[in-house]
Motif scaffolding. Structure first.
Motif, PDB file in Angstrom:
ATOM      1  N   GLY A 114      -5.106  16.492  10.117  1.00  0.00           N
ATOM      2  CA  GLY A 114      -5.817  15.576   9.462  1.00  0.00           C
ATOM      3  C   GLY A 114      -5.380  14.847   8.225  1.00  0.00           C
ATOM      4  N   THR A 115      -4.076  15.192   7.958  1.00  0.00           N
ATOM      5  CA  THR A 115      -3.626  14.914   6.734  1.00  0.00           C
ATOM      6  C   THR A 115      -2.214  14.151   6.681  1.00  0.00           C
ATOM      7  N   LEU A 116      -2.151  12.872   6.173  1.00  0.00           N
ATOM      8  CA  LEU A 116      -0.867  12.001   6.214  1.00  0.00           C
ATOM      9  C   LEU A 116      -0.092  12.428   4.754  1.00  0.00           C
ATOM     10  N   GLY A 117       1.175  12.331   5.061  1.00  0.00           N
ATOM     11  CA  GLY A 117       1.929  12.498   3.765  1.00  0.00           C
ATOM     12  C   GLY A 117       2.660  10.987   3.267  1.00  0.00           C
ATOM     13  N   LEU A 118       2.630  10.929   2.116  1.00  0.00           N
ATOM     14  CA  LEU A 118       3.250   9.815   1.396  1.00  0.00           C
ATOM     15  C   LEU A 118       4.073  10.169   0.243  1.00  0.00           C
ATOM     16  N   ILE A 119       5.514   9.980   0.536  1.00  0.00           N
ATOM     17  CA  ILE A 119       6.488  10.256  -0.367  1.00  0.00           C
ATOM     18  C   ILE A 119       6.981   9.037  -1.122  1.00  0.00           C
ATOM     19  N   VAL A 120       6.746   8.975  -2.416  1.00  0.00           N
ATOM     20  CA  VAL A 120       7.533   7.399  -3.050  1.00  0.00           C
ATOM     21  C   VAL A 120       8.455   8.045  -3.866  1.00  0.00           C
ATOM     22  N   PRO A 121       9.298   6.875  -4.352  1.00  0.00           N
ATOM     23  CA  PRO A 121      10.286   7.400  -5.393  1.00  0.00           C
ATOM     24  C   PRO A 121       9.844   7.654  -6.660  1.00  0.00           C
ATOM     25  N   ASP A 122       8.924   7.176  -7.221  1.00  0.00           N
ATOM     26  CA  ASP A 122       8.351   7.159  -8.608  1.00  0.00           C
ATOM     27  C   ASP A 122       7.165   6.484  -8.913  1.00  0.00           C
ATOM     28  N   ILE A 123       6.200   7.459  -8.893  1.00  0.00           N
ATOM     29  CA  ILE A 123       4.747   7.296  -9.129  1.00  0.00           C
ATOM     30  C   ILE A 123       4.415   6.724 -10.442  1.00  0.00           C
ATOM     31  N   ALA A 124       5.361   6.809 -11.332  1.00  0.00           N
ATOM     32  CA  ALA A 124       5.277   6.138 -12.624  1.00  0.00           C
ATOM     33  C   ALA A 124       5.320   4.781 -12.616  1.00  0.00           C
ATOM     34  N   ASN A 125       6.119   4.138 -11.586  1.00  0.00           N
ATOM     35  CA  ASN A 125       6.261   2.819 -11.319  1.00  0.00           C
ATOM     36  C   ASN A 125       4.745   2.061 -11.034  1.00  0.00           C
ATOM     37  N   PRO A 126       4.408   1.198 -11.797  1.00  0.00           N
ATOM     38  CA  PRO A 126       3.035   0.542 -11.436  1.00  0.00           C
ATOM     39  C   PRO A 126       2.965  -0.217 -10.085  1.00  0.00           C
ATOM     40  N   PHE A 127       3.981  -0.284  -9.420  1.00  0.00           N
ATOM     41  CA  PHE A 127       3.980  -0.600  -7.869  1.00  0.00           C
ATOM     42  C   PHE A 127       3.272   0.336  -7.177  1.00  0.00           C
ATOM     43  N   PHE A 128       3.234   1.510  -7.345  1.00  0.00           N
ATOM     44  CA  PHE A 128       2.846   2.452  -6.192  1.00  0.00           C
ATOM     45  C   PHE A 128       1.523   2.837  -6.542  1.00  0.00           C
ATOM     46  N   PRO A 129       0.927   2.954  -7.518  1.00  0.00           N
ATOM     47  CA  PRO A 129      -0.452   3.317  -7.313  1.00  0.00           C
ATOM     48  C   PRO A 129      -1.423   2.600  -6.629  1.00  0.00           C
ATOM     49  N   PRO A 130      -1.374   1.228  -6.602  1.00  0.00           N
ATOM     50  CA  PRO A 130      -2.411   0.681  -5.841  1.00  0.00           C
ATOM     51  C   PRO A 130      -1.907   0.641  -4.329  1.00  0.00           C
ATOM     52  N   ILE A 131      -0.844   1.021  -4.009  1.00  0.00           N
ATOM     53  CA  ILE A 131      -0.499   1.383  -2.391  1.00  0.00           C
ATOM     54  C   ILE A 131      -1.155   2.706  -2.407  1.00  0.00           C
ATOM     55  N   VAL A 132      -0.881   3.478  -3.271  1.00  0.00           N
ATOM     56  CA  VAL A 132      -1.507   4.918  -2.896  1.00  0.00           C
ATOM     57  C   VAL A 132      -3.062   4.825  -2.596  1.00  0.00           C
ATOM     58  N   LYS A 133      -3.739   4.165  -3.302  1.00  0.00           N
ATOM     59  CA  LYS A 133      -5.159   3.887  -3.440  1.00  0.00           C
ATOM     60  C   LYS A 133      -5.547   3.185  -2.190  1.00  0.00           C
ATOM     61  N   ALA A 134      -5.005   2.000  -1.748  1.00  0.00           N
ATOM     62  CA  ALA A 134      -5.157   1.558  -0.790  1.00  0.00           C
ATOM     63  C   ALA A 134      -4.964   2.471   0.806  1.00  0.00           C
ATOM     64  N   MET A 135      -3.864   3.109   0.710  1.00  0.00           N
ATOM     65  CA  MET A 135      -3.532   4.115   1.942  1.00  0.00           C
ATOM     66  C   MET A 135      -4.290   5.154   1.948  1.00  0.00           C
ATOM     67  N   GLN A 136      -4.921   5.619   0.757  1.00  0.00           N
ATOM     68  CA  GLN A 136      -6.089   6.740   0.658  1.00  0.00           C
ATOM     69  C   GLN A 136      -7.186   6.020   1.622  1.00  0.00           C
ATOM     70  N   ALA A 137      -7.535   4.950   0.890  1.00  0.00           N
ATOM     71  CA  ALA A 137      -9.010   3.925   1.634  1.00  0.00           C
ATOM     72  C   ALA A 137      -8.801   3.966   2.967  1.00  0.00           C
ATOM     73  N   ARG A 138      -7.723   3.560   3.470  1.00  0.00           N
ATOM     74  CA  ARG A 138      -7.347   3.159   4.899  1.00  0.00           C
ATOM     75  C   ARG A 138      -7.602   4.308   5.889  1.00  0.00           C
ATOM     76  N   ALA A 139      -6.958   5.471   5.324  1.00  0.00           N
ATOM     77  CA  ALA A 139      -6.931   6.681   6.174  1.00  0.00           C
ATOM     78  C   ALA A 139      -8.155   7.481   5.891  1.00  0.00           C
ATOM     79  N   ARG A 140      -8.837   7.189   4.933  1.00  0.00           N
ATOM     80  CA  ARG A 140     -10.319   7.773   4.918  1.00  0.00           C
ATOM     81  C   ARG A 140     -11.043   6.924   6.215  1.00  0.00           C
ATOM     82  N   ARG A 141     -11.099   5.746   6.377  1.00  0.00           N
ATOM     83  CA  ARG A 141     -11.825   5.180   7.367  1.00  0.00           C
ATOM     84  C   ARG A 141     -11.270   5.625   8.550  1.00  0.00           C
ATOM     85  N   LEU A 142     -10.212   5.791   8.764  1.00  0.00           N
ATOM     86  CA  LEU A 142      -9.617   6.314  10.247  1.00  0.00           C
ATOM     87  C   LEU A 142      -9.689   8.069  10.422  1.00  0.00           C
TER      88      LEU A 142
END
Length: 338
Positions: free
Chosen positions: A61-89
């Motif tokens: 029931g878990t999806l994995g997401l591997i990003v190149p650089d979590i410190a890049n401010p581009f990625f946190p909103p993507i992580v948050k949005a994917m978590q929200a989407r996954a939770r709904r599903l």
């Protein structure tokens, strides 16, 4: 043989992710479509019980997401949005950082893959053969990386880059610099060079470097020596490094040099001056990548083989493209007249 979610999707004429939403987030599925799915599930004897599915198929029931650089401010909103989407599903998300190093990425995949049902790999540094090997063992979706036979979310910068070129030309710029921080052609599609040359804009390229703030600091001095009046950077972090160093060198932005980034992170809107950038919608990426991975997992569970190719609602083959657009701000303006 147990009935799978893919069997229900096929009987109802919808995608696997739509079936998943019908059971876990029914408000996101049209009433008529949901009823068709429920009828198909009842006819086939399908049970959406998550615990039963986990015991039967070994799913986490878990999806994995591997990003190149979590410190890049581009990625946190993507992580948050994917978590929200996954939770709904009905899923959770496990996030890891590869630090843009092949060895670290391999080690991370080996550690994470034991805990997840599938992986989203962002801008993977691994060879095509290695990625195919991983996709044979585990459902995989690639973002910003193309390997034939593996589902892919592609970010197309064609529209945004074309708009950036038009924007600079309208301001009278003719000599531009592209600070490249990628060893592959930037995001595919119409390249930066093609878009700029189509408008008779001279474009010199610096790099490739690493996609970090320090790259922009280094490149700013070279831009000043080059005599260019406009810079387009690989991402916002690089562009912000350019802005920082330009200020230290006494070069005014945009009076002397205009600067454009890519991504439209939060920092782009609060920098001084505000950074003109090419926007990529993080929520759209998260939703499309998450849905494609769930479809791929469902296809694998339904015996679709190990190629990782799936059919979406529109009859596609595991490929999604995300667009882009220019967001003008204060870091671009008329070219200097001297």
């Amino acid at each position: 043989m147990a009935v799978t979610i893919r069997d229900v999707a096929s009987a109802a004429g919808v995608s696997v992710s739509t079936v998943s939403r019908a059971f876990t987030a029914p408000d996101q599925v049209q009433a008529r479509t949901r009823q068709r799915i429920l009828d198909a599930a009842a006819k086939l004897g399908y049970s959406p019980n998550p615990a039963a599915r986990s015991l039967r198929g070994g799913g986490t029931g878990t999806l994995g997401l591997i990003v190149p650089d979590i410190a890049n401010p581009f990625f946190p909103p993507i992580v948050k949005a994917m978590q929200a989407r996954a939770r709904r599903l009905g899923h959770t998300v496990l996030v890891a950082d590869s630090d843009e190093r092949e060895a670290d990425e391999l080690e991370t995949i080996a550690a994470v893959s034991r805990r997840v049902d599938g992986l989203v790999l962002w801008a993977s540094t691994l060879s095509e053969d290695r990625l195919r090997g991983i996709a044979e063992q585990l459902p995989v979706v690639l973002v910003n990386r193309h390997v034939p036979g593996i589902p892919e979310v592609r970010i197309s910068l064609s529209a945004g880059i074309a708009q950036a070129a038009e924007h600079l030309r309208a301001y009278g710029h003719r000599r531009c610099v592209f600070v490249n921080a990628s060893r592959e052609e930037l995001r595919r599609g119409k390249s930066v060079h093609e878009s700029f040359e189509a408008l008779d804009l001279s474009l010199a390229e610096l790099g490739p470097y690493e996609p970090r703030f320090e790259t922009g600091v280094h490149a700013a001095t070279l831009v000043a020596a080059h005599g260019a009046t406009a810079v387009i950077a690989h991402n916002d972090l690089v562009a912000l490094g350019v802005l920082h160093q330009m200020a230290k060198l006494g070069i005014r932005v945009p009076q002397d040099v205009s600067v454009i980034g890519i991504d439209d992170t939060l920092l782009a809107s609060v920098s001084t001056p505000g950074l003109t950038t090419i926007r990529i919608d993080p929520e759209e990426i998260a939703v499309r990548a998450g849905d494609l991975l769930i479809e791929t997992i469902g296809a694998r569970a339904g015996g679709a083989g190990s190629s990782g190719r799936t059919s979406g609602a529109g009859g596609g083959t595991g490929f999604v493209e995300i667009g882009s657009r220019l967001i003008p701000r204060a870091s671009t303006g008329p070219a200097p007249t001297h």
